[in-house]
Design an enzyme around this catalytic site. Structure first.
Site, PDB file in Angstrom:
ATOM      1  N   HIS A 122       0.809  -1.215   0.000  1.00 46.91           N
ATOM      2  CA  HIS A 122       0.000   0.000   0.000  1.00 46.91           C
ATOM      3  C   HIS A 122       0.846   1.270   0.000  1.00 46.91           C
ATOM      4  CE1 HIS A 122      -4.209   1.194   0.235  1.00 46.91           C
ATOM      5  NE2 HIS A 122      -3.844   2.236   0.964  1.00 46.91           N
ATOM      6  N   ASP A 125      -7.206   4.025   9.237  1.00 46.17           N
ATOM      7  CA  ASP A 125      -8.556   4.026   8.660  1.00 46.17           C
ATOM      8  C   ASP A 125      -8.791   2.778   7.811  1.00 46.17           C
ATOM      9  OD1 ASP A 125      -9.307   6.441   9.797  1.00 46.17           O
ATOM     10  OD2 ASP A 125      -8.517   7.616   8.127  1.00 46.17           O
ATOM     11  N   GLU A 127     -12.217  12.528  13.625  1.00 46.90           N
ATOM     12  CA  GLU A 127     -11.568  12.906  12.375  1.00 46.90           C
ATOM     13  C   GLU A 127     -12.350  14.081  11.776  1.00 46.90           C
ATOM     14  OE1 GLU A 127     -10.694   9.832   9.591  1.00 46.90           O
ATOM     15  OE2 GLU A 127      -9.446   8.700  10.999  1.00 46.90           O
TER      16      GLU A 127
END
Length: 527
Positions: free
Chosen positions: A92, A157, A268
Site C-alpha cells: 500500500h 482508517d 476525524e
C-alpha cells in the site's frame, strides 16, 4: 537478471551466489519455481500509488524470520555485493517505498500469521496483548482479538495493511488523539537488522533498536513479530457527523472534542470542496442525508464545507447512556444547523468502514489507478495558513477524493521513535501540544488524467510541501517522500544525526529499504 526465490535455505544460498557473483550468474524464473512467479515478480514493481515502477531481480517468500536472517546475514558478509532488500507487506505504499530496483523484495505475507491473544483478567497484573507476525494484516488481528472481546487501541482508517508496514511509519486514525499512534501501543518487537541479526527488543531490552524501528521507514530492520497492546472492545459505536461552513469554528470544535477523551473515542474531520467529494466520503456512513449543504452560494461560486466525524463507543454498560453522552458533546459544538447526522453501527463495521469505499472505487475503476497522495503534519499555529495554501493549489470543482484534517496531541507520541513531528516556531506551550494531520487523498482516473496531468499533480504536491515546510508554517511530511538527500536532511532536522547513527549501527551497508531513497548501498570493503 530474472529469477525467483522460494523459502528453502538452498534456494536462498543459490540466489546469493547468483546476485553476488562477479560473473553475473543468470537464472530463469522457472528454475526456482512455477512459471507464474515471473508474473509475481512483475507485480512487485507495483504499489497502491502506481507512480513508481521499480522491478526487483528476485522475490523471497520466507516461511520464517530465520529465512530473512539468513539472506541478510549472507548479503552483509559479502565483500562485493551491492544488492538491496525491501520488505513488502500489503503493497500500500505510495511512492515505491517497498520496492527494490534490481534487488530483492521479501513478501512478508508468506510467513504464517500466527496470531496469539493473551487475555489478562481484571485480577491479574499486566496488560492483554497479541503476538502477531509482521506480515499479517490489521483486519486479521481485529477478527481474532474480537473472539476474546478485545481489540487494539489504535488503528489506521484502512485495515488491509500489514502490522510491520504501519509500525514502520506511524499508524494513525481517529483514535490517535486519545491513545496515540500504533507505534505508541507496541510492547515488544522481533526485528531482523540489516546485518542479519534477529533481535527481540522492547522499551527495556535493546531499546535503541526498538525505538529506531518504530517510525523508522524500514531503514534499520524488518519487523517479523509485534506484541500489540489490547483493550476491551465495545459492542457498538455511535457515529456522528456534523457540518460547518466556517474553518475557525470547525477547528475550534475539533480541539474542543480532543479535550474530552473521557467522552469522545474517535475524532476525524474533512474538508469538502464539492458535492461529489461529500458523496464519496459518505459511502460508508449508513445514514440517509435527507438534506445537504448548498455547495453553490447565491453568487454562483462554489462553497467549501467542513465535516467533523466523531464516535462514542458503547460497551453496553447499563449505567452508561450513549445518547446522553452524544447530547452532552454536541450541545457544546458550533456546527451549522441542521446539518448533523448520527447512526449506530457495530464496532467491527465502524473500524472496517473504508472497505465499503474500496468496493465503490473498484466498481468505478478508481482503485487500481495512480494515487498522488500527500500527507502532512501541521502545527496548530500554521493550520489556517496551510488550509489556504492547499485550497489555492487544488482545483476545487475537479478534485476527487477525501481531504482529511484532524488534530493530534504531541504527548501521545514517544519522542524516542524515529518519526518526525512538526515544531511550531512561535506559540504557547498549550498550543504546541496540538498539531494536525492533513491527508490529500486524491485518485486520478487515467481516462481523464493523462501522464502529463499526473505529473502536474505531483509537482503541485511538491510546491505545497516546499511552501509548508518553511518556518512560517513548520509542517512535516507524514509517509514522507523527498527528491534528494538535502531534502531528507531538512525533513529530519535536528534528529538527522540520530537517524544516521542508527543506520550506521543497524544497517551500515545500506541494504534495507532502498525505495525510500535516503541512503546509498555501499560495499562492505569500504567500511
Amino acid at each position: 537478471m530474472e529469477f525467483a526465490i522460494f523459502c528453502t535455505k538452498v534456494n536462498i544460498l543459490i540466489i546469493i551466489i547468483a546476485l553476488c557473483s562477479p560473473c553475473k550468474f543468470i537464472q530463469s524464473p522457472i528454475d526456482f519455481g512455477p512459471p507464474n512467479m515471473l508474473q509475481a515478480k512483475n507485480t512487485l514493481s507495483l504499489d497502491f500509488g502506481r507512480i513508481i515502477f521499480d522491478s526487483p531481480s528476485a522475490v523471497l517468500r520466507p516461511q520464517s524470520p530465520e529465512d530473512i536472517s539468513l539472506l541478510l546475514t549472507s548479503l552483509f558478509a559479502s565483500s562485493f555485493s551491492k544488492v538491496t532488500v525491501a520488505a513488502r507487506g500489503a503493497g500500500h505504499s505510495i511512492r515505491g517505498q517497498a520496492q527494490a530496483l534490481d534487488g530483492i523484495v521479501i513478501e512478508m505475507d508468506s510467513i504464517p500469521s500466527n496470531i496469539y491473544i493473551h487475555k489478562r483478567g481484571h485480577d491479574e497484573e499486566g496488560f492483554s496483548y497479541a503476538d502477531v507476525s509482521g506480515g499479517a494484516m490489521w483486519i486479521e488481528l481485529l477478527e481474532e482479538s474480537l473472539k476474546f472481546g478485545l481489540s487494539p487501541r489504535s488503528w489506521t482508517d484502512y485495515l488491509y495493511l500489514s502490522i510491520g508496514g504501519t509500525l514502520s511509519n506511524g499508524g494513525i486514525s481517529g483514535q490517535t488523539f486519545k491513545h496515540g499512534p500504533q507505534i505508541s501501543n507496541v510492547l515488544q518487537l522481533d526485528v531482523v537488522t540489516g546485518k542479519g541479526d534477529l533481535i527481540t527488543c522492547s522499551p527495556t531490552k535493546s531499546s535503541e533498536l526498538f525505538y529506531a524501528v518504530l517510525g523508522g521507514l524500514g531503514q534499520f530492520g524488518i519487523i517479523t513479530r509485534a506484541r500489540i497492546l489490547l483493550q476491551e472492545a465495545p459492542q457498538k459505536v455511535k457515529w456522528v457527523r456534523a457540518f460547518y461552513d466556517d474553518f475557525d469554528a470547525f477547528t475550534m470544535d475539533q480541539e474542543l472534542l480532543i479535550s474530552m477523551p473521557d467522552l469522545v473515542d474517535y475524532l476525524e474531520g474533512f474538508i469538502i470542496p464539492n458535492e461529489p467529494s461529500l458523496l464519496s466520503s459518505s459511502i460508508a456512513f449508513p445514514a440517509h442525508l435527507d438534506s445537504m449543504p448548498p455547495f453553490l452560494s447565491e453568487g454562483g461560486s462554489s462553497k467549501v464545507y467542513y465535516c467533523i466525524e466523531f464516535a462514542v463507543y458503547d460497551f453496553q454498560v447499563r449505567d452508561t447512556n450513549v445518547e446522553q453522552v452524544v447530547e452532552k458533546i454536541t450541545s457544546q459544538m458550533s456546527y451549522k444547523a441542521p446539518f448533523i447526522y448520527s447512526v449506530e453501527v457495530s464496532y467491527f463495521d465502524f473500524l472496517n468502514r473504508v472497505s465499503m469505499e474500496e468496493i465503490s472505487l473498484r466498481s468505478r475503476g478508481l482503485w487500481e489507478v495512480p494515487h498522488p497522495w500527500l500527507n502532512m503534519f501541521v502545527p496548530k499555529s500554521g493550520i489556517k495558513e496551510f488550509k489556504c495554501l492547499l485550497m489555492d493549489n487544488i482545483a476545487v470543482n475537479e478534485f476527487e477524493g477525501p481531504i482529511l484534517i484532524y488534530p493530534l496531541l504531541r504527548d501521545k507520541w514517544h519522542t524516542n521513535t524515529s518519526i518526525v513531528l512538526p515544531q511550531a516556531s512561535t506559540c504557547s506551550e498549550e498550543d504546541e501540544q496540538v498539531f494536525y494531520i492533513v491527508g490529500v487523498l486524491q485518485s486520478t482516473n487515467p481516462a481523464s488524467c493523462s501522464a502529463q496531468c499526473l505529473d502536474g499533480i505531483l509537482r503541485r504536491n511538491r510546491r505545497i510541501v516546499e511552501a509548508a515546510s518553511t518556518e512560517k508554517i513548520g509542517a512535516k511530511q507524514y509517509l514522507p517522500h523527498h527528491p534528494s538527500l538535502m531534502h531528507w536532511h531538512n525533513h529530519f532536522g535536528r534528529h538527522w544525526n540520530r537517524f544516521v547513527a542508527h543506520k550506521n549501527l543497524f544497517d551500515p551497508l545500506g541494504i534495507l529499504a532502498p525505495g525510500q531513497g535516503i541512503f546509498s548501498r555501499i560495499h562492505a570493503s569500504t567500511l
